[in-house]
Design a protein around this motif. Structure first.
Motif, PDB file in Angstrom:
ATOM      1  N   ASP A  34       0.832  -1.211   0.000  1.00  0.00           N
ATOM      2  CA  ASP A  34       0.000   0.000   0.000  1.00  0.00           C
ATOM      3  C   ASP A  34       0.869   1.264   0.000  1.00  0.00           C
ATOM      4  O   ASP A  34       0.573   2.229  -0.702  1.00  0.00           O
ATOM      5  CB  ASP A  34      -0.926   0.006   1.210  1.00  0.00           C
TER       6      ASP A  34
ATOM      7  N   ASP B 191       2.433   1.656  -3.426  1.00  0.00           N
ATOM      8  CA  ASP B 191       1.442   2.184  -4.356  1.00  0.00           C
ATOM      9  C   ASP B 191       1.240   3.684  -4.147  1.00  0.00           C
ATOM     10  O   ASP B 191       1.186   4.461  -5.101  1.00  0.00           O
ATOM     11  CB  ASP B 191       0.130   1.424  -4.186  1.00  0.00           C
ATOM     12  N   GLN B 192       1.147   4.094  -2.898  1.00  0.00           N
ATOM     13  CA  GLN B 192       0.959   5.513  -2.583  1.00  0.00           C
ATOM     14  C   GLN B 192       2.161   6.333  -3.060  1.00  0.00           C
ATOM     15  O   GLN B 192       1.979   7.408  -3.651  1.00  0.00           O
ATOM     16  CB  GLN B 192       0.779   5.698  -1.080  1.00  0.00           C
TER      17      GLN B 192
END
Length: 99
Positions: A78, A81-82
């Motif tokens: 996550d 991805d950010q």
């Protein structure tokens, strides 16, 4: 012969010099390089620097956490991805960008 009640010139000079020295040392104790005002100024600067140090320590802990989460041994998908979206401006194939 009558004796005068006026103090002698030597006594007046002695007390004048003693008074001037007292004024000088009092002024130096309050306003000098090691005086009371300088001590208060140093104390306030120490407090401000302590607050800055605490803020910097929090920032360091946050950055160390982010670095650990992006390391080879522990990969947070996550967060990856950010970061890809924020830094590289990437999007997924199924997303629509509206400006």
């Amino acid at each position: 012969m009558s004796r005068s009640n006026r103090p002698g010139l030597g006594a007046v000079a002695f007390f004048s010099v003693a008074f001037m020295l007292g004024v000088y040392f009092t002024f130096a104790a309050v306003q000098g390089d090691y005086g009371l005002f300088r001590r208060v100024e140093i104390s306030a600067e120490r407090d401000a620097l302590s607050r800055d140090l605490a803020t910097l320590n929090v920032d360091i802990e946050r950055m160390e956490n982010l670095t650990r989460r992006l390391s080879d041994t522990y990969l947070d998908l996550d967060l990856l991805d950010q970061q890809a979206r924020t830094v590289l401006g990437m999007i997924r194939a199924d997303e629509i960008v509206i400006r």
